[in-house]
Design an enzyme around this catalytic site. Structure first.
Site, mmCIF file in Angstrom:
data_model
loop_
_atom_site.group_PDB
_atom_site.id
_atom_site.type_symbol
_atom_site.label_atom_id
_atom_site.label_comp_id
_atom_site.label_asym_id
_atom_site.label_seq_id
_atom_site.Cartn_x
_atom_site.Cartn_y
_atom_site.Cartn_z
ATOM 1 N N ASP A 55 0.858 -1.195 0.000
ATOM 2 C CA ASP A 55 0.000 0.000 0.000
ATOM 3 C C ASP A 55 0.886 1.235 0.000
ATOM 4 O OD1 ASP A 55 0.799 -0.226 2.679
ATOM 5 O OD2 ASP A 55 -1.099 0.529 3.457
ATOM 6 N N TYR A 69 2.912 4.770 0.769
ATOM 7 C CA TYR A 69 3.533 5.375 1.954
ATOM 8 C C TYR A 69 2.487 6.218 2.679
ATOM 9 C CZ TYR A 69 8.040 4.283 -0.317
ATOM 10 O OH TYR A 69 9.107 3.663 -0.910
ATOM 11 N N PHE A 72 6.827 2.328 -4.218
ATOM 12 C CA PHE A 72 8.212 2.563 -3.760
ATOM 13 C C PHE A 72 8.748 3.963 -4.068
ATOM 14 C CE2 PHE A 72 8.056 -2.121 -4.191
ATOM 15 C CZ PHE A 72 8.383 -2.468 -2.893
#
Length: 221
Positions: A63, A65, A76
């Site tokens: 999921d 940040y 990412f």
């Protein structure tokens, strides 16, 4: 930002399903009443930045940040100027060890998305400071549909699966033209258990080249 182009055509059946109507309502209400990441205009950036016909590789995240200013709709990835998160630090270390690419001074992976790497989280929204808070509200069903669309593409493609949740998606990927590259997750808790040294970037390029396709330029300026 809405989903457009070939992605829109391929995912159209999902928009008519009861789970999606419920998901849409839930997410709309969450944005009205809570602090949610990424900004609503960035939810579908993975699809916007990497059109279906351009996908050569897929990296699956979990999921988004959940800290301020971090999530940008690509797994990412964070915007320039935001501190590089620990998992991405480890991804960059492996990129450097694998291909010799210099370690970037920012965490914006838009370059990869534009190179044909679909950077897809399995859940596309999250409440501020609450990891996994939007798990099981319907996003998994939607992103599984997207993975099935990719699995149905009858052309060489590489699926890079890091960590247990991503590796579970192997069951959706059935076409022998697709290569699956898997390892533990790059997070500091698991990277030394097999992520470091897994060489996902060179394995992806070696496979694409063996199929007569252009390799991905993984270097981030």
């Amino acid at each position: 930002m809405a989903i457009t182009g070939a992605w829109e055509s391929a995912l159209k059946p999902e928009f008519a399903k009861p789970y999606y109507a419920k998901l849409y309502k839930t997410v709309l209400n969450e944005y009205r009443t809570q602090t949610i990441y990424p900004p609503s205009g960035d939810i579908f950036n993975a699809f916007a930045f990497t059109p279906l016909e351009n996908v050569r590789a897929v990296i699956l995240g979990q999921d988004p940040y959940h800290g301020p200013g971090q999530a940008n709709g690509l797994c990412f990835s964070v915007h320039k100027g935001i501190r590089i998160p620990p998992s991405l630090v480890n991804i960059y270390k492996e990129l450097n060890a694998d291909l010799g690419c210099p370690i970037p001074n920012h965490g914006d992976l838009t370059k990869w998305a534009k190179e044909g790497v679909l950077l897809l989280n399995t859940v596309l929204t999250v409440r501020a400071h609450e990891a996994n808070s939007h798990r099981n509200i319907g996003w998994e069903e939607f992103t599984d549909a997207a993975i099935r669309v990719l699995a149905d593409q009858d052309r060489p493609m590489v699926f890079i699966l890091w960590g247990t949740p991503a590796r579970r998606k192997k069951a959706l990927i059935h076409n022998p033209k697709h290569l699956i590259v898997e390892s533990p997750h790059p997070s500091p808790f698991s990277a030394s258990g097999g992520f470091f040294g897994s060489r996902p970037f060179s394995k992806t390029n070696d496979y694409l080249v063996s199929c007569g396709l252009q390799p991905i330029d993984w270097m981030i300026e």
